[in-house]
Design a protein around this motif. Structure first.
Motif, short mmCIF file in Angstrom:
data_model
loop_
_atom_site.label_atom_id
_atom_site.label_comp_id
_atom_site.label_asym_id
_atom_site.label_seq_id
_atom_site.Cartn_x
_atom_site.Cartn_y
_atom_site.Cartn_z
N ARG A 28 0.83 -1.21 0.00
CA ARG A 28 0.00 0.00 0.00
C ARG A 28 0.86 1.25 0.00
NH1 ARG A 28 -3.14 -3.01 3.70
NH2 ARG A 28 -2.27 -1.87 5.47
N ALA A 29 1.92 1.23 0.78
CA ALA A 29 2.81 2.39 0.83
C ALA A 29 3.47 2.63 -0.52
CB ALA A 29 3.87 2.19 1.91
N LYS A 30 3.87 1.55 -1.18
CA LYS A 30 4.49 1.68 -2.49
C LYS A 30 3.51 2.26 -3.51
CE LYS A 30 7.21 -0.83 -5.94
NZ LYS A 30 7.83 -2.14 -6.31
N ALA A 31 2.26 1.77 -3.46
CA ALA A 31 1.24 2.28 -4.39
C ALA A 31 0.95 3.75 -4.12
CB ALA A 31 -0.04 1.45 -4.25
N GLU A 32 0.92 4.13 -2.85
CA GLU A 32 0.68 5.52 -2.51
C GLU A 32 1.82 6.42 -2.98
OE1 GLU A 32 0.08 5.41 1.67
OE2 GLU A 32 -1.93 4.50 1.52
N ARG A 33 3.06 5.93 -2.85
CA ARG A 33 4.20 6.72 -3.31
C ARG A 33 4.17 6.86 -4.83
NH1 ARG A 33 8.86 7.80 -0.88
NH2 ARG A 33 7.42 8.44 0.76
N ARG A 34 3.80 5.78 -5.53
CA ARG A 34 3.69 5.86 -7.00
C ARG A 34 2.64 6.90 -7.39
NH1 ARG A 34 0.69 3.99 -11.30
NH2 ARG A 34 1.87 3.28 -13.14
N ASP A 35 1.48 6.87 -6.74
CA ASP A 35 0.43 7.84 -7.04
C ASP A 35 0.91 9.26 -6.75
OD1 ASP A 35 -1.26 5.81 -7.80
OD2 ASP A 35 -2.38 5.77 -5.93
N ALA A 36 1.65 9.42 -5.66
CA ALA A 36 2.17 10.75 -5.31
C ALA A 36 3.15 11.24 -6.37
CB ALA A 36 2.84 10.71 -3.94
N SER B 217 1.14 12.34 -9.41
CA SER B 217 0.49 13.62 -9.15
C SER B 217 1.49 14.77 -9.24
CB SER B 217 -0.17 13.60 -7.77
OG SER B 217 -0.79 14.82 -7.48
N HIS C 68 10.08 2.91 -8.57
CA HIS C 68 8.69 2.90 -9.05
C HIS C 68 8.59 2.99 -10.58
CE1 HIS C 68 7.43 3.60 -4.86
NE2 HIS C 68 8.47 4.42 -4.81
#
Length: 203
Positions: free
Chosen positions: A9-17, A20, A53
């Motif tokens: 989840r943390a990796k996915a959130e960092r990718r989304d960040a 953005s 990422h």
């Protein structure tokens, strides 16, 4: 159904960040003037950490534009399926419902993602050829969703003219990055009304 681990989840959130941040930086400066260090700094990591990422800056741009185009296509299909359960669109009423739902969907995307629209307009040609083909294929398929509905609403118009009509409506709805800032609700209402008029007007 698998459940993502905290690390995933943390990796996915960092990718989304990162995506953005890339949308904002590419829109402001242009793809060529943004470095991996710039991207990393925008989310609080080093430039080399971006490689955890993405394979490189080109891969960031590809993910940004391919994801956006795929999201529009998938979302458009879902909108039509929810609006016209007995797809394909076969009646004038079905066509009006489908187009109204598509307009609302696209206006939401345009209002919420002005940076992505600016990047698409300015930096599509910066993509690698294979990624550029992917984006264009997805976009053509998205346009055809609109043309299918328009062909029922305007049965005497050839499909090339209906594509022109659809692209004209996209021009209205995608104008958000270049227009004066206004309340989101007012912007959505104005763009939806103008796009609907353009799509529905007799030739």
């Amino acid at each position: 159904m698998s459940i993502a681990s905290p690390r995933e989840r943390a990796k996915a959130e960092r990718r989304d960040a990162l995506l953005s941040a890339a949308a904002k930086l590419f829109a402001e400066r242009g793809f060529e003037r943004v470095s991996l260090d710039d991207l990393g700094a925008a989310v609080g990591v080093s430039g080399p950490a971006v490689y955890r990422h993405f394979a490189g800056k080109q891969a960031v741009l590809a993910a940004l534009l391919v994801d956006a185009s795929a999201g529009l296509l998938d979302g458009g299909r879902a909108v039509i399926a929810a609006t016209v359960p007995d797809d394909p669109v076969t009646s004038i009423l079905d066509a009006r419902r489908a187009l109204a739902a598509l307009v609302a969907f696209h206006v939401d995307f345009a209002v919420e993602n002005p940076d992505v629209i600016r990047v698409q307009s300015a930096d599509l040609e910066s993509l690698a050829e294979a990624d550029r083909r992917t984006v264009r294929t997805l976009q053509r398929q998205y346009v055809e969703l609109w043309v299918d509905a328009l062909s029922t609403l305007h049965p005497d118009s050839p499909r090339p003219l209906l594509r022109t009509r659809a692209h004209a409506a996209f021009g209205l709805m995608n104008s958000t990055p270049h227009s004066a800032r206004a309340a989101a609700r007012e912007t959505r209402a104005l763009l939806a009304a103008m796009a609907t008029s353009a799509l529905s007007a007799p030739v």
